[in-house]
Design a protein around this motif. Structure first.
Motif: not given
Ligand code: ATP
Ligand code: MG
Lengths: 314, 367
Positions: A202, A204-205, A207-211, A222-223, A226-227, A314
């Motif tokens: 997704n 959005q992860y 985008d969230a990381a950018k924020v 880290r993202i 793992p994902l 997961f």
């Protein structure tokens, strides 16, 4: 529940597949186990009416062969070298491919090409690339006439040409070539799987990381990783299974002799050992070796499974 | 931190080259968000709320216009340098991290002098978690939390950096009715406690009205009206805003103004001054009706619903633009349910006139 009448119908529809499975999968497996545990089993003699006593002699013999240990060492070495290397490279390439928009399709196709080409043919191309001589190939009077493209490049930058695969080459040089070749050959499938995984993450992860002000490196470690871990685990496990069955790639580069001319069978692998035993009509020994290989793959896969259970999210 | 939006515009180019249909998601948005206020960005689906929020956050670049945080022009500043907290429509919590790791993550990204010590990070994470009352759940993964809990984690993650501006994109849309009510109160409380300038996107007018200091009503990328919730409700600038705010919705009639009288059908319901004769749209809030046996507005009674404190009367009128007219009156008034008709007089300040074509408000004075 399905009632009885429908049940036999279901079995009827399944029967072609079941028959095929029984004849071509289940029976060979059972037969392999049977042959492995019959002392010195040879099918020609068995056809002639000879009987064999039960025992573990085949296994003992296989393990005692010095050649078997060489095969085991080569196989394990190639696995340990190529699986992590190809996985990391595939991951980096997949991430790079995923982050560029123009030419993505074209590049994807280019990276996927090795997957659909014949590995023996590519092996011969690689052999030509790593070649050092053109004439008197494989004899003691070898004369260096032409060098393969790799050595040409090395010479262009002022280095000494390296004897990669020819008469008198070192084991380390041979393994280096094999590693490069196997990694290159393994990349397309891994890139494809990882790219598929990346594209299903997704957005959005990110985008969230950018924020959250995450640096690119940390986004990767880290993202993304793992994902992507289920895909990575899949690629590693299938990589190990494939690695333990390595054979054609070596034939592709070194020919059936599985090594440079002065040291044939130096690069032989487990599967190569099994083929040799079969070609010598020693089905008992081949079966025992196959079962040992199966056991090793089983253990490695179980370890992989155990590790990924701890590390895969997961 | 006040936030200023100056002629903010976002145009998405068309997908296929044949049709040149650009999407103007946000058009010429001008607004100064006062420091420490909670702004409700309100409008129907696709009106450009998220796009506005993403432009404030820096995740999307405006096509034209400027954004200021305080006196700093941040239009060209990248997201990570704006010091904002953003709660996404579906939270976007990192699924592989625990609640604690999720909240710590923005702090761990800080570099250099800004980077707090390990202990301070933990302390701040727990402080943020306490604020949203999830400090008991710190070791769970997001998948082990309810929707409301996930939402609070997302808020904690956005708050932990002490952002200059907090942006919330429909944060309550995934919650059930009760949790929504509870959580929106909580957002209000947290915003009050922290005093962070907050923009809250929703398409639920009740939600926006109940917690915002100021609401902004948008339609098709264009701002319709900005003001305090009550002010906008009491004095909508056009028919769209009037229809969008209020439950039950405003009753709309086709009518006319003739000789200083407002007509609904044949019924002259109000006398006004300084409105020239014309066809108009008339909006009357449900609470704008008085039961009145002598009242000018005669409607056909179809149903009476008693709702405890209030009575809701459903009736019809041939000039009504909606199938039903719904009025809400005090339950002390006895309604004769056997009667075929019901008559109303109208509270003048609950009646609005709109231009038939432009649907803009026509202001009047009651005679
Ligand atoms: N990346 C994009 N490319 C093209 N058009 C877009 C893009 N993002 C949004 N739009 C269009 O811009 C308009 C505004 O979208 P936006 O997401 O801001 O709406 P919204 O008010 O948040 O709606 P909702 O309440 O449904 O979330 C819509 O018409 C949408 O189709
Ligand atoms: Mg939206």
């Amino acid at each position: 529940m399905v009632d009885n009448k429908q049940q036999w119908k279901a079995w009827l529809y399944l029967s072609p597949a079941i028959v095929l499975l029984l004849v071509f999968t289940l029976w060979p497996i059972i037969n392999t186990v049977r042959m492995a545990f019959l002392e010195n089993y040879k099918s020609l003699e068995a056809a002639g009416g000879a009987t064999f006593s039960f025992g573990i002699g085949n296994f003992v013999k296989v393990i005692q062969y010095k050649r078997f240990l060489t095969c085991l060492k080569n196989t394990v070495l190639l696995c340990v070298l190529t699986v992590p290397l190809s996985t990391i490279l595939a991951l980096l390439i997949a991430v790079a491919l995923n982050s560029i928009k123009p030419l993505q399709r074209v590049l994807q196709t280019i990276f996927f090409l090795p997957y659909v080409t014949n590995s023996i043919a590519i092996g011969m191309v690689f052999a030509a690339m790593f070649n050092i001589v053109g004439a008197f190939y494989g004899t003691e009077q070898e004369i260096i006439v032409t060098a393969g493209i790799i050595n040409n490049v090395i010479q262009f930058f002022g280095g000494e040409p390296i004897n990669w695969i020819n008469y008198g080459s070192t084991y380390a040089a041979n393994i280096t070539v094999m590693t490069i070749y196997i990694v290159w050959n393994a990349l397309p499938f891994k890139i494809l799987v990882l790219l598929g995984g990346l594209q299903s993450i997704n957005k959005q992860y990110y985008d969230a990381a950018k924020v959250d002000g995450t640096s690119r490196k940390r986004i990767f470690t880290r993202i993304t990783v793992p994902l992507l871990s289920p895909m990575i685990a899949y690629v590693v496990i299938t990589g190990f299974i494939g690695g333990f069955k390595e054979y054609t790639s070596i034939v592709g580069i070194f020919g059936e002799k599985m090594g440079p001319a002065d040291d044939a069978y130096r690069l032989n692998t487990m599967v190569g050992f099994i083929y040799d035993a079969l070609s010598q009509n020693n089905q008992g020994r081949a079966s025992a070796a196959a079962l040992i290989l199966f056991g090793i793959i089983l253990v490695v896969t179980m370890i992989n499974g155990y590790v990924s259970k701890k590390r895969v999210h997961f | 931190m006040k936030v200023v939006l100056q002629n903010l515009t976002k145009v998405f180019p068309s997908r296929n080259k044949k049709s040149n249909e650009e999407v103007v998601a946000v058009s010429n948005f001008n607004f100064e968000i006062p420091d420490g206020k909670l702004i409700g960005l309100l409008g129907p689906s696709g009106c450009g709320k998220s796009t506005t929020l993403y432009m404030i956050s820096g995740l999307q670049k405006p096509t034209s216009g400027k954004i200021f945080f305080g006196d700093d022009d941040v239009t060209e500043l990248s997201t990570e340098n704006r010091g904002i907290g953003l709660v996404f429509q579906n939270y976007a919590l990192y699924p592989h991290m625990t609640v604690k790791q999720n909240i710590l993550f923005p702090l761990q990204n800080l570099k250099g002098a800004d980077r707090p010590s390990k202990e301070e990070m933990l302390e701040r994470a727990y402080h943020a978690a306490k604020l949203v009352q999830i400090d008991e759940l710190m070791d769970r993964k997001p998948s082990e939390l309810s929707g409301g809990q996930q939402q609070r984690v997302a808020i904690a993650r956005a708050l932990v950096k002490m952002p200059r501006v907090l942006l919330l994109d429909e944060p309550l849309s995934n919650l059930d009715a009760r949790l929504r009510l509870q959580t929106r109160e909580e957002i209000r409380r947290i915003q009050k406690e922290t005093g962070i300038t907050t923009v809250f996107v929703t398409h639920d007018q009740e939600e926006a009205m109940s917690i915002s200091d100021i609401i902004v009503v948008m339609k098709l990328g264009v701002v319709q009206q900005i003001g305090a919730p009550q002010e906008v409700y009491d004095s909508p600038q056009n028919l769209f805003v009037a229809k969008f705010l209020g439950t039950p919705p405003i009753n709309v009639f086709n009518g006319s103004v003739k000789d200083g009288k407002v007509y609904i059908g044949e019924d002259a319901v109000l006398e006004v001054t300084n409105v020239p004769d014309q066809e108009v749209m008339i909006g009357i809030r449900p609470e704008g009706f008085n039961l009145d046996a002598e009242g000018p507005l005669k409607c056909k009674l179809s149903n009476v619903e008693v709702m405890g404190r209030d009575v809701s009367i459903v009736s019809t009128h041939e000039a009504s633009a909606n199938p039903d007219i719904r009025s809400i009156i005090n339950a002390d008034n006895k309604v004769d349910t056997s009667s075929e008709t019901v008559r109303y007089s109208i509270k003048p300040h609950k009646l609005f006139l709109f231009n038939k074509e432009t649907e803009e408000r026509i202001y009047f004075e009651v005679k």
